[in-house]
Scaffold this motif. Structure first.
Motif, PDB file in Angstrom:
ATOM      1  N   PRO A   1       0.944  -1.205   0.146  1.00 39.91           N
ATOM      2  CA  PRO A   1       0.066   0.070  -0.010  1.00 39.91           C
ATOM      3  C   PRO A   1       0.984   1.150   0.092  1.00 39.91           C
ATOM      4  O   PRO A   1       0.389   2.366   0.482  1.00 39.91           O
ATOM      5  N   LEU A   2       2.164   1.196  -0.384  1.00 36.49           N
ATOM      6  CA  LEU A   2       2.930   2.427  -0.322  1.00 36.49           C
ATOM      7  C   LEU A   2       3.084   3.129  -1.696  1.00 36.49           C
ATOM      8  O   LEU A   2       3.359   4.295  -1.627  1.00 36.49           O
ATOM      9  N   SER A   3       2.702   2.608  -2.767  1.00 41.24           N
ATOM     10  CA  SER A   3       3.120   3.208  -4.010  1.00 41.24           C
ATOM     11  C   SER A   3       1.988   4.141  -4.434  1.00 41.24           C
ATOM     12  O   SER A   3       0.912   4.336  -4.117  1.00 41.24           O
ATOM     13  N   GLU A   4       2.533   5.402  -4.995  1.00 39.28           N
ATOM     14  CA  GLU A   4       1.555   6.372  -5.536  1.00 39.28           C
ATOM     15  C   GLU A   4       0.559   5.810  -6.478  1.00 39.28           C
ATOM     16  O   GLU A   4      -0.626   6.420  -6.651  1.00 39.28           O
TER      17      GLU A   4
ATOM     18  N   SER B   1     -14.087   3.589  -3.899  1.00 36.12           N
ATOM     19  CA  SER B   1     -13.246   2.648  -4.655  1.00 36.12           C
ATOM     20  C   SER B   1     -13.369   1.334  -4.042  1.00 36.12           C
ATOM     21  O   SER B   1     -13.284   1.013  -2.854  1.00 36.12           O
ATOM     22  N   LEU B   2     -13.420   0.388  -4.916  1.00 35.11           N
ATOM     23  CA  LEU B   2     -13.601  -0.907  -4.643  1.00 35.11           C
ATOM     24  C   LEU B   2     -12.349  -1.800  -4.936  1.00 35.11           C
ATOM     25  O   LEU B   2     -12.593  -2.887  -4.950  1.00 35.11           O
ATOM     26  N   CYS B   3     -11.439  -1.137  -5.000  1.00 35.13           N
ATOM     27  CA  CYS B   3     -10.116  -1.837  -5.356  1.00 35.13           C
ATOM     28  C   CYS B   3      -8.812  -1.221  -4.720  1.00 35.13           C
ATOM     29  O   CYS B   3      -9.125   0.075  -4.051  1.00 35.13           O
ATOM     30  N   ARG B   4      -7.765  -1.872  -4.713  1.00 33.65           N
ATOM     31  CA  ARG B   4      -6.456  -1.184  -4.049  1.00 33.65           C
ATOM     32  C   ARG B   4      -6.323  -0.063  -4.811  1.00 33.65           C
ATOM     33  O   ARG B   4      -6.377   0.250  -6.000  1.00 33.65           O
ATOM     34  N   MET B   5      -5.921   0.963  -4.097  1.00 37.07           N
ATOM     35  CA  MET B   5      -5.493   2.562  -4.658  1.00 37.07           C
ATOM     36  C   MET B   5      -3.951   2.896  -4.227  1.00 37.07           C
ATOM     37  O   MET B   5      -3.618   2.519  -3.198  1.00 37.07           O
ATOM     38  N   GLY B   6      -3.610   3.653  -5.107  1.00 31.87           N
ATOM     39  CA  GLY B   6      -2.284   4.233  -4.574  1.00 31.87           C
ATOM     40  C   GLY B   6      -2.366   5.511  -4.039  1.00 31.87           C
ATOM     41  O   GLY B   6      -3.510   6.230  -3.763  1.00 31.87           O
ATOM     42  N   THR B   7      -1.481   5.750  -3.170  1.00 31.22           N
ATOM     43  CA  THR B   7      -1.551   6.930  -2.210  1.00 31.22           C
ATOM     44  C   THR B   7      -1.752   8.133  -3.002  1.00 31.22           C
ATOM     45  O   THR B   7      -2.276   9.302  -2.174  1.00 31.22           O
ATOM     46  N   ALA B   8      -1.677   8.380  -4.088  1.00 32.32           N
ATOM     47  CA  ALA B   8      -1.812   9.720  -4.890  1.00 32.32           C
ATOM     48  C   ALA B   8      -2.803   9.586  -5.832  1.00 32.32           C
ATOM     49  O   ALA B   8      -3.410  10.360  -6.697  1.00 32.32           O
ATOM     50  N   ASP B   9      -3.741   8.495  -5.878  1.00 31.32           N
ATOM     51  CA  ASP B   9      -4.677   8.359  -6.888  1.00 31.32           C
ATOM     52  C   ASP B   9      -6.206   8.914  -6.239  1.00 31.32           C
ATOM     53  O   ASP B   9      -6.544   9.082  -5.269  1.00 31.32           O
ATOM     54  N   PHE B  10      -6.876   9.681  -7.332  1.00 30.16           N
ATOM     55  CA  PHE B  10      -7.990  10.179  -7.472  1.00 30.16           C
ATOM     56  C   PHE B  10      -8.090  11.188  -6.445  1.00 30.16           C
ATOM     57  O   PHE B  10      -8.817  11.090  -5.148  1.00 30.16           O
ATOM     58  N   ALA B  11      -7.417  12.252  -6.390  1.00 26.68           N
ATOM     59  CA  ALA B  11      -7.203  13.265  -5.309  1.00 26.68           C
ATOM     60  C   ALA B  11      -7.534  14.632  -6.146  1.00 26.68           C
ATOM     61  O   ALA B  11      -6.764  15.644  -5.985  1.00 26.68           O
TER      62      ALA B  11
ATOM     63  N   MET C   1     -12.746   4.243   0.641  1.00 30.15           N
ATOM     64  CA  MET C   1     -12.116   2.915   0.176  1.00 30.15           C
ATOM     65  C   MET C   1     -12.454   1.644   0.939  1.00 30.15           C
ATOM     66  O   MET C   1     -12.368   1.588   1.937  1.00 30.15           O
ATOM     67  N   VAL C   2     -13.104   0.813  -0.155  1.00 26.85           N
ATOM     68  CA  VAL C   2     -13.848  -0.598   0.520  1.00 26.85           C
ATOM     69  C   VAL C   2     -12.754  -1.628   0.211  1.00 26.85           C
ATOM     70  O   VAL C   2     -12.371  -1.874  -0.768  1.00 26.85           O
ATOM     71  N   ARG C   3     -12.745  -2.536   1.107  1.00 20.53           N
ATOM     72  CA  ARG C   3     -11.893  -3.709   0.795  1.00 20.53           C
ATOM     73  C   ARG C   3     -12.894  -4.790   0.308  1.00 20.53           C
ATOM     74  O   ARG C   3     -13.576  -5.492   1.070  1.00 20.53           O
ATOM     75  N   LEU C   4     -12.828  -4.832  -1.045  1.00 22.73           N
ATOM     76  CA  LEU C   4     -13.667  -5.828  -1.792  1.00 22.73           C
ATOM     77  C   LEU C   4     -12.549  -6.454  -2.897  1.00 22.73           C
ATOM     78  O   LEU C   4     -12.067  -5.752  -3.848  1.00 22.73           O
ATOM     79  N   VAL C   5     -12.327  -7.836  -2.660  1.00 21.51           N
ATOM     80  CA  VAL C   5     -11.544  -8.447  -3.530  1.00 21.51           C
ATOM     81  C   VAL C   5     -12.333  -9.358  -4.706  1.00 21.51           C
ATOM     82  O   VAL C   5     -13.165 -10.056  -4.272  1.00 21.51           O
ATOM     83  N   ASP C   6     -12.022  -9.003  -5.867  1.00 25.23           N
ATOM     84  CA  ASP C   6     -12.340  -9.714  -6.914  1.00 25.23           C
ATOM     85  C   ASP C   6     -11.644 -11.282  -7.068  1.00 25.23           C
ATOM     86  O   ASP C   6     -11.058 -11.331  -8.255  1.00 25.23           O
ATOM     87  N   ARG C   7     -11.939 -12.091  -6.316  1.00 25.72           N
ATOM     88  CA  ARG C   7     -11.504 -13.198  -6.352  1.00 25.72           C
ATOM     89  C   ARG C   7     -12.290 -14.377  -5.637  1.00 25.72           C
ATOM     90  O   ARG C   7     -13.044 -14.138  -4.839  1.00 25.72           O
ATOM     91  N   GLU C   8     -12.271 -15.608  -5.923  1.00 26.04           N
ATOM     92  CA  GLU C   8     -13.533 -16.523  -5.597  1.00 26.04           C
ATOM     93  C   GLU C   8     -13.211 -17.007  -4.198  1.00 26.04           C
ATOM     94  O   GLU C   8     -13.933 -17.693  -3.877  1.00 26.04           O
ATOM     95  N   ASP C   9     -11.752 -17.078  -3.658  1.00 24.40           N
ATOM     96  CA  ASP C   9     -11.863 -17.680  -2.348  1.00 24.40           C
ATOM     97  C   ASP C   9     -12.465 -16.806  -1.372  1.00 24.40           C
ATOM     98  O   ASP C   9     -12.207 -15.735  -1.096  1.00 24.40           O
ATOM     99  N   PRO C  10     -13.341 -17.562  -0.470  1.00 25.56           N
ATOM    100  CA  PRO C  10     -14.073 -16.755   0.137  1.00 25.56           C
ATOM    101  C   PRO C  10     -13.271 -16.241   1.421  1.00 25.56           C
ATOM    102  O   PRO C  10     -13.707 -15.188   1.906  1.00 25.56           O
ATOM    103  N   ASP C  11     -12.358 -16.667   1.823  1.00 29.85           N
ATOM    104  CA  ASP C  11     -11.261 -16.022   2.729  1.00 29.85           C
ATOM    105  C   ASP C  11     -10.571 -14.691   2.581  1.00 29.85           C
ATOM    106  O   ASP C  11     -10.522 -13.960   3.132  1.00 29.85           O
ATOM    107  N   GLU C  12     -10.636 -14.429   0.975  1.00 31.48           N
ATOM    108  CA  GLU C  12     -10.324 -13.082   0.435  1.00 31.48           C
ATOM    109  C   GLU C  12     -11.468 -12.033   0.712  1.00 31.48           C
ATOM    110  O   GLU C  12     -11.239 -10.921   1.059  1.00 31.48           O
TER     111      GLU C  12
ATOM    112  N   HIS D   1     -16.326   2.921  -8.567  1.00 32.60           N
ATOM    113  CA  HIS D   1     -15.349   2.267  -9.497  1.00 32.60           C
ATOM    114  C   HIS D   1     -14.532   1.185  -8.935  1.00 32.60           C
ATOM    115  O   HIS D   1     -14.331   0.843  -7.725  1.00 32.60           O
ATOM    116  N   CYS D   2     -14.323   0.051  -9.890  1.00 27.42           N
ATOM    117  CA  CYS D   2     -13.253  -0.909  -9.399  1.00 27.42           C
ATOM    118  C   CYS D   2     -11.932  -0.959 -10.357  1.00 27.42           C
ATOM    119  O   CYS D   2     -11.699   0.320 -11.111  1.00 27.42           O
TER     120      CYS D   2
END
Length: 487
Positions: free
Chosen positions: A334-337, A377-387, A398-409, A437-438
């Protein structure tokens, strides 16, 4: 070195603490509150905090986290010196510093030797002069220490003791921290909510007394501990708030989700009265470790902020870096811009009006000119995104929602989908145009859009059909769609 941990639960530690802290701020030093009372992040309180602003509890945790996030050994002299420096820098302009902590800091500002040495000497002198009179100022900040060595309980306990002793050298101070930090470490590792399991980390002669105190606070009304400035009573009040709430059974038709235990227990910590921000911060750190970031209500995460200019995303970033012991590359989430993975880089712009509310714009990561004054935002975001100009920081959710089928995600998927829909509606009720958006607008965006349609009373099949017309690239299968079926 490969470090394995559950990212959702790790992210919940600092975030859960901060949200509990900010929720309790308005009611600090007040009376116990009735069960029907709904605490809110209104700010104010005796020290005039802004709405959503966390207090000294989380500010001091941030000081620790900024050091722990580098991977430093928190028992080392260098790390303790750096934490002590950060404590003193923070306190110079702080709105509120606890009385015992303030006294130790005052003594530590003079003398010779490193900051850590001076502070520890002042702490020990204070403890010797006031035996058994131990405030909750070390316990309130200790949860993040539980992330520093997730695979090593002895090292974690040693770190909890060392950091606690900087200001609270009496054994009751560091023992309460060892117990709570071990509970956090276990919870992040998926071992549930347990407080007695850390007793063996204490001196053998002290274990029975702590066992009795914990049993006394298990499954009882937290308002039993309405005086909670003492570290033992603060631990009891927080544990009572957590353990008193019964298991919430899933019932999507009535909006009941097991993950709501986090919010309900945190509110109960506030209702205990007296040192409300501290008890809720202590409870919130452990609840976040158990339930994870995805169980923290978005209404809280969008508003929480405080010392270090951190908001929810910054707290999550520090928690991840602490769990990773500083090994995360600077260009990685989660560090990248900016997110530079292929699916983000190749995401084509998709922008469409929501079929049942043209004040909601649905789209992809590739859209920059969305024309809205709130973002979900429904996906990971950079620190400088969408400002962009015109979007307040609290209006980028920012919503933690992962587009994977593993229920643990997505451990609390139904709760997250319902919470996302409610948040979109809240933003619309505030008069804002909302960009949802995602990455590619194939799955998460349409799923959230349908959840919002259902909240507006649109029948499921019509919501699906209309959404497919608005977003032709929609994929209609998988765990997200199973959740929509239950919505």
């Amino acid at each position: 070195m490969k470090i394995s941990f559950h990212p959702d639960r790790a992210a919940g530690v600092l975030l859960g603490q901060a949200c509990g802290d900010a929720l309790g701020v308005p009611y600090e030093f007040g009376p116990a509150l009735p069960a029907s009372f709904e605490p809110r992040m209104e700010g104010g309180g005796p020290f005039g905090f802004d709405p959503g602003e966390y207090s000294d509890d989380t500010a001091m945790a941030v000081c620790i986290a900024e050091v722990a996030a580098t991977g430093a050994d928190l028992t080392s002299g260098a790390a303790l010196d750096e934490i002590a420096h950060r404590f003193l820098d923070w306190a110079a302009d702080a709105k509120d510093v606890g009385s015992q902590t303030r006294a130790v800091f005052g003594a530590a500002r003079s003398g010779t030797g490193s900051a850590g040495t001076r502070m520890l000497e002042a702490s020990r002198a204070h403890g010797a002069a006031h035996p058994g009179r131990v405030g909750n100022g070390a316990l309130m900040r200790t949860a993040v220490v539980g992330l520093s060595r997730l695979d090593d309980r002895e090292s974690t306990a040693a770190a909890a003791k060392a950091v606690a002793e900087l200001t609270h050298a009496d054994p009751l101070g560091w023992e309460s921290c060892v117990l709570w930090t071990e509970a956090v470490r276990r919870a992040v590792n998926g071992d549930g909510l347990h407080l007695l399991d850390g007793l063996d980390l204490l001196p053998s002669a002290r274990r029975d007394r702590w066992a009795a105190w914990i049993e006394e606070a298990t499954d009882v009304d937290p308002r039993t501990f309405a005086k909670n400035g003492f570290t033992v009573w603060a631990l009891q009040a927080a544990w009572a708030a957590i353990s008193w709430i019964p298991q919430i059974e899933l019932d999507t038709s009535s909006g009941a989700f097991p993950a709501q235990h986090l919010a309900e227990a945190t509110k109960n910590a506030v209702r205990a009265g007296d040192d409300t921000d501290t008890v809720a911060a202590i409870a919130g750190g452990l609840l976040g470790a158990h339930w994870g970031q995805s169980a923290v209500p978005l209404e809280w995460t969008r508003r929480v902020h405080g010392y270090g200019r951190h908001r929810a995303s910054g707290l999550v970033s520090m928690a991840h870096r602490t769990a990773l012991r500083g090994t995360s590359p600077a260009d990685a989430w989660p560090l990248s811009e900016r997110i530079t993975t292929p699916e983000y880089v190749s995401a084509r712009p998709v922008r469409a009006a929501h079929p049942h509310d043209d004040g909601v714009i649905l789209g992809s990561y590739g859209v920059r000119d969305h024309g809205c004054d709130a973002i979900v935002s429904l996906c990971r975001m950079g620190t400088a995104d969408f400002a962009p100009a015109g979007v307040n920081r609290e209006d980028h959710v920012m919503v933690r929602l992962v587009d994977r089928e593993d229920p643990d995600e997505n451990p609390h998927l139904d709760f997250v989908m319902a919470d996302t829909a409610r948040t979109i509606k809240t933003l619309r009720d505030e008069g804002k145009r909302v960009f949802v958006h995602c990455v590619a607008a194939h799955a998460r965006t349409p799923a959230a859009g349908i959840a919002y349609s259902r909240l507006l009373g649109i029948p499921l099949e019509r919501a699906r059909t209309d959404m497919a017309r608005a977003l032709p690239g929609m994929r209609g299968s998988g765990v997200l769609w199973d959740s929509i079926e239950r919505f």
